[in-house]
Motif scaffolding. Structure first.
Motif, PDB file in Angstrom:
ATOM      1  N   MET A  99      15.164 -53.965 -44.769  1.00  0.00           N
ATOM      2  CA  MET A  99      14.171 -53.233 -45.524  1.00  0.00           C
ATOM      3  C   MET A  99      13.322 -52.578 -44.791  1.00  0.00           C
ATOM      4  N   THR A 100      12.657 -52.994 -43.595  1.00  0.00           N
ATOM      5  CA  THR A 100      11.906 -52.204 -42.972  1.00  0.00           C
ATOM      6  C   THR A 100      12.607 -51.042 -42.150  1.00  0.00           C
ATOM      7  N   GLU A 101      13.733 -51.142 -41.636  1.00  0.00           N
ATOM      8  CA  GLU A 101      14.331 -50.107 -40.956  1.00  0.00           C
ATOM      9  C   GLU A 101      15.193 -49.022 -41.839  1.00  0.00           C
ATOM     10  N   SER A 102      15.644 -49.554 -42.922  1.00  0.00           N
ATOM     11  CA  SER A 102      16.130 -48.398 -43.776  1.00  0.00           C
ATOM     12  C   SER A 102      16.332 -48.587 -45.082  1.00  0.00           C
ATOM     13  N   GLY A 103      15.347 -49.554 -45.453  1.00  0.00           N
ATOM     14  CA  GLY A 103      15.081 -49.718 -46.921  1.00  0.00           C
ATOM     15  C   GLY A 103      16.291 -50.338 -47.726  1.00  0.00           C
ATOM     16  N   LEU A 104      17.042 -50.998 -46.869  1.00  0.00           N
ATOM     17  CA  LEU A 104      18.177 -51.808 -47.120  1.00  0.00           C
ATOM     18  C   LEU A 104      19.327 -50.848 -47.466  1.00  0.00           C
ATOM     19  N   ARG A 105      19.699 -49.808 -47.064  1.00  0.00           N
ATOM     20  CA  ARG A 105      20.480 -48.874 -47.075  1.00  0.00           C
ATOM     21  C   ARG A 105      21.395 -48.430 -45.743  1.00  0.00           C
ATOM     22  N   SER A 106      22.532 -48.259 -46.101  1.00  0.00           N
ATOM     23  CA  SER A 106      23.352 -47.934 -44.800  1.00  0.00           C
ATOM     24  C   SER A 106      23.349 -46.436 -44.463  1.00  0.00           C
ATOM     25  N   LEU A 107      21.989 -46.112 -43.672  1.00  0.00           N
ATOM     26  CA  LEU A 107      21.928 -44.793 -43.537  1.00  0.00           C
ATOM     27  C   LEU A 107      22.861 -44.063 -42.106  1.00  0.00           C
ATOM     28  N   ARG A 153      14.156 -70.330 -35.269  1.00  0.00           N
ATOM     29  CA  ARG A 153      13.866 -71.079 -36.455  1.00  0.00           C
ATOM     30  C   ARG A 153      12.672 -71.659 -36.555  1.00  0.00           C
ATOM     31  N   ASP A 154      11.599 -71.504 -35.545  1.00  0.00           N
ATOM     32  CA  ASP A 154      10.264 -72.050 -35.485  1.00  0.00           C
ATOM     33  C   ASP A 154       9.161 -71.120 -35.702  1.00  0.00           C
ATOM     34  N   GLN A 155       9.548 -69.963 -35.696  1.00  0.00           N
ATOM     35  CA  GLN A 155       8.592 -68.748 -36.138  1.00  0.00           C
ATOM     36  C   GLN A 155       8.614 -67.848 -37.305  1.00  0.00           C
ATOM     37  N   ARG A 156       7.661 -67.263 -37.453  1.00  0.00           N
ATOM     38  CA  ARG A 156       7.420 -66.228 -38.685  1.00  0.00           C
ATOM     39  C   ARG A 156       8.753 -65.283 -38.882  1.00  0.00           C
ATOM     40  N   PRO A 157       9.261 -65.246 -39.836  1.00  0.00           N
ATOM     41  CA  PRO A 157      10.505 -64.241 -39.898  1.00  0.00           C
ATOM     42  C   PRO A 157      10.311 -62.922 -39.336  1.00  0.00           C
ATOM     43  N   GLY A 158       9.145 -62.246 -39.614  1.00  0.00           N
ATOM     44  CA  GLY A 158       8.861 -61.023 -39.099  1.00  0.00           C
ATOM     45  C   GLY A 158       8.938 -61.006 -37.675  1.00  0.00           C
ATOM     46  N   GLU A 159       8.481 -61.985 -36.826  1.00  0.00           N
ATOM     47  CA  GLU A 159       8.446 -61.961 -35.458  1.00  0.00           C
ATOM     48  C   GLU A 159       9.949 -61.916 -35.000  1.00  0.00           C
ATOM     49  N   SER A 160      10.725 -62.904 -35.611  1.00  0.00           N
ATOM     50  CA  SER A 160      12.252 -62.894 -35.480  1.00  0.00           C
ATOM     51  C   SER A 160      12.955 -61.492 -35.465  1.00  0.00           C
ATOM     52  N   ALA A 161      12.428 -61.029 -36.585  1.00  0.00           N
ATOM     53  CA  ALA A 161      13.010 -59.564 -36.971  1.00  0.00           C
ATOM     54  C   ALA A 161      12.511 -58.602 -35.687  1.00  0.00           C
ATOM     55  N   PHE A 169       6.859 -50.901 -33.252  1.00  0.00           N
ATOM     56  CA  PHE A 169       5.889 -51.195 -34.251  1.00  0.00           C
ATOM     57  C   PHE A 169       6.143 -52.741 -34.755  1.00  0.00           C
ATOM     58  N   PRO A 170       5.828 -53.657 -34.108  1.00  0.00           N
ATOM     59  CA  PRO A 170       6.353 -54.996 -34.178  1.00  0.00           C
ATOM     60  C   PRO A 170       5.448 -55.905 -35.470  1.00  0.00           C
ATOM     61  N   ASP A 171       4.543 -55.403 -35.990  1.00  0.00           N
ATOM     62  CA  ASP A 171       4.001 -55.942 -37.136  1.00  0.00           C
ATOM     63  C   ASP A 171       4.487 -55.533 -38.599  1.00  0.00           C
ATOM     64  N   ARG A 172       5.271 -54.410 -38.318  1.00  0.00           N
ATOM     65  CA  ARG A 172       5.685 -53.767 -39.613  1.00  0.00           C
ATOM     66  C   ARG A 172       6.719 -54.584 -40.592  1.00  0.00           C
ATOM     67  N   TYR A 173       7.395 -55.492 -39.782  1.00  0.00           N
ATOM     68  CA  TYR A 173       8.501 -56.473 -40.452  1.00  0.00           C
ATOM     69  C   TYR A 173       7.699 -57.467 -41.286  1.00  0.00           C
ATOM     70  N   HIS A 174       6.421 -57.705 -41.272  1.00  0.00           N
ATOM     71  CA  HIS A 174       5.709 -58.911 -42.033  1.00  0.00           C
ATOM     72  C   HIS A 174       5.544 -58.096 -43.493  1.00  0.00           C
ATOM     73  N   ARG A 175       5.346 -56.915 -43.662  1.00  0.00           N
ATOM     74  CA  ARG A 175       5.124 -56.573 -44.979  1.00  0.00           C
ATOM     75  C   ARG A 175       6.194 -56.931 -46.309  1.00  0.00           C
TER      76      ARG A 175
END
Length: 335
Positions: A99-107, A153-161, A169-175
């Motif tokens: 969702m962050t990188e492409s809006g879930l579209r194959s660009l 498996r032990d951290q916030r999903p956005g951090e793994s992304a 821009f590492p914080d943007r995945y949390h949105r």
């Protein structure tokens, strides 16, 4: 939040235990189902939700705006994740990244030579342009890299992304955290993807067994120094939110890293109704959660344990409900 109050299915036996800080009583004993889940290593992951039925923060509104193509890619992410026997947490990471990188579209375009749903760069070894724009290949490749991330498996999903994507821009995945959690339940048909219980509106279950374990951990850190931005991989020093994170992690509940994020990681209740193990928050503007700057754990008997500030070690102190900057809501993590 668990449906124990609505249906009386689960019974929580409350026992009191005297701890070393005087007349502080804790709720330790949990229901039998919680014990069974813990024995099976099923942890409550508060960073994934929790799955609330309310519209605020549930992600349902954002999910309702997705197109057919986007929802199809979500379904593909979940399907491939299941085929690979990966847990819902992995699906969550992939959905947030996509969702962050492409809006879930194959660009077929992107920054420099970035392409596809995850904006993979052929020049960086992700695959050929044809491969990275193929959703099947891209999703599998994403999972391949995710599984090589230590402690994903032990951290916030956005951090793994971020660990997979390595964005500037590492914080943007949390949105998209709450939306992804909602989709895991709605599209993936996972009734309780967080392991924290299904939402039941305004109803709130009794204090959890995990609260007693978290409380004991926090009390055991008294006297250790405050360090802003303290690592969560050791117990030599703490800041306010790392103390809460490690306390609840010791009890099998994963919390986000910062106090502002932790405010969203559980059920809200009036602060005057806080029970042992609940989290209290302080904000520059108590009507605006975006201004939260401190978190502590309520012990009962009008006391809290906290890592307050530089030069002040972890300690127990009295708290007043009329205290300046205290948020009107307490949070019960993982429910």
């Amino acid at each position: 939040m668990r449906a124990v109050l609505a249906f009386g299915v689960l019974l929580v036996a409350v026992v009191t235990a005297t701890v070393s800080t005087g007349a502080i009583n804790t709720v330790i004993e949990g229901d039998r189902q919680n014990d069974m889940a813990r024995a099976m290593a099923l942890s409550c992951n508060a960073t994934l939700g929790p799955m609330s039925t309310g519209p605020a923060g549930s992600g349902a509104f954002d999910a309702s705006k997705l197109s057919e193509e986007q929802r199809g890619n979500v379904a593909l992410i979940i399907s491939i994740g299941r085929q690979r026997e990966l847990p819902p947490l992995a699906w969550q990471v992939a959905i947030q990244a996509g969702m962050t990188e492409s809006g879930l579209r194959s660009l077929n375009y992107g920054d420099r030579d970035s392409l596809g749903m995850f904006q993979m760069r052929p020049s960086m070894g992700w695959g050929s342009p044809e491969q990275v724009t193929d959703p099947l290949y891209a999703i599998n490749k994403f999972y391949d890299v995710l599984e090589r991330v230590p402690n994903w498996r032990d951290q916030r999903p956005g951090e793994s992304a971020q660990d997979v994507e390595r964005s500037a821009f590492p914080d943007r995945y949390h949105r998209w955290e709450s939306m992804a959690a909602h989709l895991i339940g709605a599209v993936g048909s996972v009734a309780d993807p967080t392991g924290c219980g299904q939402g039941v509106g305004e109803l709130l279950p009794a204090p959890t067994a995990a609260a007693g374990s978290a409380l004991q951990f926090a009390l055991g850190q008294q006297g250790k120094p405050y360090e802003w931005g303290a690592l969560t991989s050791h117990q030599n020093s703490f800041d306010c939110s790392s103390l809460m994170l490690q306390a609840y992690r010791s009890a099998g509940i994963l919390l986000p890293r910062t106090s502002r994020e932790q405010f969203k990681a559980g059920a809200w209740l009036p602060v005057q109704q806080a029970q042992p193990g609940d989290l209290l928050f302080w904000a520059y503007d108590p009507s605006n959660p975006a201004t939260i700057h401190h978190v502590a754990m309520y012990l009962g008997d009008g006391k809290i344990v906290e890592a307050q500030q530089t030069g002040v070690p972890v300690h127990v102190r009295p708290v007043s409900w009329s205290e300046g900057e205290l948020m009107p809501q307490a949070v019960r993590p993982g429910v």
